[in-house]
Scaffold this active site. Structure first.
Site, PDB file in Angstrom:
ATOM      1  N   ASP A 159      -0.727  -0.478   2.579  1.00  0.00           N
ATOM      2  CA  ASP A 159      -1.725  -1.391   2.016  1.00  0.00           C
ATOM      3  C   ASP A 159      -3.137  -0.974   2.451  1.00  0.00           C
ATOM      4  O   ASP A 159      -3.289  -0.063   3.277  1.00  0.00           O
ATOM      5  CB  ASP A 159      -1.395  -2.821   2.495  1.00  0.00           C
ATOM      6  CG  ASP A 159      -1.752  -3.877   1.466  1.00  0.00           C
ATOM      7  OD1 ASP A 159      -2.698  -3.647   0.691  1.00  0.00           O
ATOM      8  OD2 ASP A 159      -1.106  -4.941   1.446  1.00  0.00           O
ATOM      9  N   GLU A 191      -2.016   1.809  -2.105  1.00  0.00           N
ATOM     10  CA  GLU A 191      -2.843   0.837  -2.826  1.00  0.00           C
ATOM     11  C   GLU A 191      -4.298   1.317  -2.861  1.00  0.00           C
ATOM     12  O   GLU A 191      -5.218   0.515  -3.043  1.00  0.00           O
ATOM     13  CB  GLU A 191      -2.720  -0.556  -2.192  1.00  0.00           C
ATOM     14  CG  GLU A 191      -1.299  -1.091  -2.206  1.00  0.00           C
ATOM     15  CD  GLU A 191      -1.214  -2.605  -2.101  1.00  0.00           C
ATOM     16  OE1 GLU A 191      -2.121  -3.307  -2.562  1.00  0.00           O
ATOM     17  OE2 GLU A 191      -0.210  -3.084  -1.548  1.00  0.00           O
ATOM     18  N   TRP A 192      -4.474   2.613  -2.680  1.00  0.00           N
ATOM     19  CA  TRP A 192      -5.799   3.215  -2.604  1.00  0.00           C
ATOM     20  C   TRP A 192      -6.710   2.830  -3.778  1.00  0.00           C
ATOM     21  O   TRP A 192      -7.801   2.260  -3.559  1.00  0.00           O
ATOM     22  CB  TRP A 192      -5.599   4.722  -2.408  1.00  0.00           C
ATOM     23  CG  TRP A 192      -6.778   5.619  -2.487  1.00  0.00           C
ATOM     24  CD1 TRP A 192      -8.091   5.285  -2.711  1.00  0.00           C
ATOM     25  CD2 TRP A 192      -6.750   7.043  -2.322  1.00  0.00           C
ATOM     26  NE1 TRP A 192      -8.870   6.421  -2.702  1.00  0.00           N
ATOM     27  CE2 TRP A 192      -8.078   7.501  -2.470  1.00  0.00           C
ATOM     28  CE3 TRP A 192      -5.731   7.973  -2.078  1.00  0.00           C
ATOM     29  CZ2 TRP A 192      -8.403   8.857  -2.384  1.00  0.00           C
ATOM     30  CZ3 TRP A 192      -6.053   9.316  -1.995  1.00  0.00           C
ATOM     31  CH2 TRP A 192      -7.375   9.749  -2.135  1.00  0.00           C
ATOM     32  N   PRO A 193      -6.304   3.075  -5.045  1.00  0.00           N
ATOM     33  CA  PRO A 193      -7.254   2.750  -6.130  1.00  0.00           C
ATOM     34  C   PRO A 193      -7.595   1.267  -6.221  1.00  0.00           C
ATOM     35  O   PRO A 193      -8.742   0.919  -6.515  1.00  0.00           O
ATOM     36  CB  PRO A 193      -6.563   3.240  -7.399  1.00  0.00           C
ATOM     37  CG  PRO A 193      -5.163   3.562  -7.029  1.00  0.00           C
ATOM     38  CD  PRO A 193      -5.087   3.734  -5.557  1.00  0.00           C
ATOM     39  N   LEU A 194      -6.630   0.397  -5.946  1.00  0.00           N
ATOM     40  CA  LEU A 194      -6.908  -1.048  -6.008  1.00  0.00           C
ATOM     41  C   LEU A 194      -8.097  -1.419  -5.120  1.00  0.00           C
ATOM     42  O   LEU A 194      -8.970  -2.196  -5.502  1.00  0.00           O
ATOM     43  CB  LEU A 194      -5.649  -1.822  -5.592  1.00  0.00           C
ATOM     44  CG  LEU A 194      -5.817  -3.292  -5.204  1.00  0.00           C
ATOM     45  CD1 LEU A 194      -6.349  -4.124  -6.367  1.00  0.00           C
ATOM     46  CD2 LEU A 194      -4.489  -3.879  -4.734  1.00  0.00           C
ATOM     47  N   TYR A 195      -8.138  -0.851  -3.927  1.00  0.00           N
ATOM     48  CA  TYR A 195      -9.206  -1.199  -2.992  1.00  0.00           C
ATOM     49  C   TYR A 195     -10.492  -0.417  -3.245  1.00  0.00           C
ATOM     50  O   TYR A 195     -11.533  -0.748  -2.685  1.00  0.00           O
ATOM     51  CB  TYR A 195      -8.727  -0.993  -1.542  1.00  0.00           C
ATOM     52  CG  TYR A 195      -7.718  -2.048  -1.142  1.00  0.00           C
ATOM     53  CD1 TYR A 195      -8.131  -3.282  -0.648  1.00  0.00           C
ATOM     54  CD2 TYR A 195      -6.350  -1.837  -1.305  1.00  0.00           C
ATOM     55  CE1 TYR A 195      -7.228  -4.263  -0.306  1.00  0.00           C
ATOM     56  CE2 TYR A 195      -5.422  -2.816  -0.966  1.00  0.00           C
ATOM     57  CZ  TYR A 195      -5.876  -4.032  -0.469  1.00  0.00           C
ATOM     58  OH  TYR A 195      -4.966  -5.012  -0.141  1.00  0.00           O
ATOM     59  N   ASP A 219      -2.435  -8.276  -7.241  1.00  0.00           N
ATOM     60  CA  ASP A 219      -1.030  -8.622  -6.987  1.00  0.00           C
ATOM     61  C   ASP A 219      -0.429  -9.399  -8.151  1.00  0.00           C
ATOM     62  O   ASP A 219      -1.066 -10.281  -8.720  1.00  0.00           O
ATOM     63  CB  ASP A 219      -0.925  -9.547  -5.759  1.00  0.00           C
ATOM     64  CG  ASP A 219      -1.294  -8.837  -4.472  1.00  0.00           C
ATOM     65  OD1 ASP A 219      -1.698  -7.663  -4.519  1.00  0.00           O
ATOM     66  OD2 ASP A 219      -1.181  -9.492  -3.414  1.00  0.00           O
TER      67      ASP A 219
HETATM   68  C1  GAL Z   1      -1.443  -7.410  -0.569  1.00  0.00           C
HETATM   69  C2  GAL Z   1      -0.592  -6.450  -1.364  1.00  0.00           C
HETATM   70  C3  GAL Z   1       0.684  -7.196  -1.658  1.00  0.00           C
HETATM   71  C4  GAL Z   1       1.371  -7.531  -0.356  1.00  0.00           C
HETATM   72  C5  GAL Z   1       0.441  -8.306   0.560  1.00  0.00           C
HETATM   73  C6  GAL Z   1       1.026  -8.473   1.937  1.00  0.00           C
HETATM   74  O1  GAL Z   1      -2.669  -6.913  -0.396  1.00  0.00           O
HETATM   75  O2  GAL Z   1      -1.256  -6.054  -2.534  1.00  0.00           O
HETATM   76  O3  GAL Z   1       1.510  -6.448  -2.506  1.00  0.00           O
HETATM   77  O4  GAL Z   1       1.818  -6.357   0.246  1.00  0.00           O
HETATM   78  O5  GAL Z   1      -0.808  -7.666   0.680  1.00  0.00           O
HETATM   79  O6  GAL Z   1       0.168  -9.136   2.819  1.00  0.00           O
END
Ligand code: GAL
Length: 431
Positions: A159, A191-195, A219
């Site tokens: 994450d 989750e690199w591109p999301l952030y 999410d």
């Molecule tokens: C979010 C992530 C979710 C889940 C959650 C856990 O940022 O996108 O998929 O992992 O954190 O805290």
């Protein structure tokens, strides 16, 4: 010289725009189960022993996955998400599982999952803390990668919370290198591109070289509006993200929420069809110990899974909008095509939609074979350029088809031509 150039052109046409992470994993989209959407950060094992984040939950899920046909259907990874660790690292600086909820430790859990012929996934964070406030890996990439490898973990979801965004890329790359250095094959879910999107357009070439799949967008929640917002985001960014997907690296629109509370059955079919067309990882987040038979049948539908796992490895895209219908198409191996017709009108009854195989539709010139997979299996038989293929699609439901050209000299993938009957016959809801 000319030949070399020609070869290069052919190669670049048939391959994704960038090299994939070279760890031999995720050659087709990952399939498995991930706890987050359904079980979140439930750590209250005194009050809710059956649903809290504990080793028991993953052991039970692994048991059911084997017993109830999930493993045979292709679902392979049992994945832990956030809230598994203790708040403190051990004396050597290593992460450790919460001792009350994971008394056997992660290695023992991995052994158990492996004994069932399944694989274990774990969760970490590139920054100082995980999103739920547990220890992150910043400053510990090599130690944590080695710990996961020593435990026998097969997948890491990494994450991006609590991280300075300018250091995100470097962090994800360094963890990728650290995983590689362990010598164990560990599938790397980022989750690199999301952030990064809130600040700048991510470098998808670098992301594909670093990760086996990557989250781009928010999410998933257990609701149709959430699933719709994910498919809308995907469609509006498809020129950027579709070319980069392929064997070894995939766009991840987040978990399948089929079998929970928020989606009607038609909406569940839509999520399954869209995720297959999008070549998305199929990571279910639901309670496999207690799931309605219809949802189970949908998630285990072999024909849809075959689309998801197709060996050509190309992600599909939105190719047409007519009134409130959306058409999504994914090219498949052997010059076949998967097509999803999604009815986004959330009022009224089933609506008619006609695919007219006009002469420009080369796939069916002179002949093609059409199979409807959703909403129900139907051999639609041999079609010609003169055919009208009539579909009936429920509100927020999807008709999913595969089309096989029967012409031996068919070489190109042409987009379908569609005609929306209900635009013409405004008041006809059922054909
Ligand atoms: C979010 C992530 C979710 C889940 C959650 C856990 O940022 O996108 O998929 O992992 O954190 O805290």
């Amino acid at each position: 010289m000319c030949r070399a150039v020609l070869l290069l052109v052919v190669f670049s046409l048939s391959c994704p725009a960038a090299e994939a992470l070279d760890n031999g994993l995720a050659l087709t989209p990952t399939m498995g189960w991930l706890h987050w959407e359904r079980f979140m950060c439930n750590i209250n094992c005194d009050k809710d022993p059956d649903n809290c984040i504990s080793e028991k939950l993953y052991m039970q899920m692994a048991d059911v996955m084997v017993k109830e046909g999930w493993k045979d259907a292709g679902y392979e990874y049992v994945c832990i998400d956030d809230c598994w660790p203790s708040h403190d690292r051990d004396a050597k600086g290593r992460l450790q599982a919460d001792p009350r909820r994971f008394p056997g430790g992660i290695k023992k859990l991995a052994d158990y999952v492996h004994s069932k012929g399944l694989k274990l996934g774990i969760y970490g964070d590139v920054g100082k803390n995980t999103c739920a406030g547990y220890p992150g890996s910043l400053g510990y990439y090599e130690v944590d990668a080695q710990t996961f490898a020593d435990w026998g973990v097969d997948l890491l979801k990494f994450d991006g919370c609590y991280m300075n965004w300018t250091l995100l890329g470097e962090g994800y790359v360094n963890m990728s290198k650290a995983l590689n250095k362990t010598g164990k094959s560990i599938l790397y879910s980022c989750e690199w591109p999301l952030y990064e999107w809130p600040y700048q357009k991510p470098n998808y070439t670098a992301i594909r070289e670093t990760c086996n799949h990557w989250r781009n967008y928010a999410d998933v929640y257990d609701s149709w509006s959430s699933v719709k917002s994910i498919s809308d985001w995907t469609a509006s960014h498809q020129d950027i993200i579709v070319p980069v997907a392929g064997p070894g690296g995939w766009n991840d629109p987040d978990m399948l929420v089929i079998g929970n509370f928020g989606l009607s059955h038609d909406q569940q079919e839509s999520q399954m069809a869209l995720w297959a067309i999008m070549a998305a990882p199929l990571l279910m987040s639901n309670d496999l110990r207690n799931i309605c038979p219809r949802s189970k049948k949908l998630l285990q539908n072999k024909l849809i899974i075959d689309i998801s796992q197709d060996s050509l490895g190309k992600q599909g895209s939105l190719t047409g909008k007519f009134d409130s219908f959306e058409i999504w198409e994914r090219p498949l191996s052997e010059k076949r095509l998967a097509a999803a017709v999604l009815n986004k009108q959330e009022i009224g009854g089933p609506r008619g939609f006609v695919i007219r195989a006009i002469p420009g539709w080369k796939m069916c010139d002179p002949k093609c074979n059409v199979t409807q997979i959703l909403p129900e299996y139907k051999e639609m038989g041999v079609q010609t350029p003169k055919s009208n293929i009539v579909l009936s699609v429920n509100p927020s439901g999807t008709a999913l088809l595969t089309i096989t050209p029967l012409s031996s000299d068919f070489t190109e993938m042409y987009k379908l031509r569609w005609e929306d009957l209900s635009v013409k016959q405004k008041h006809a809801t059922i054909l």
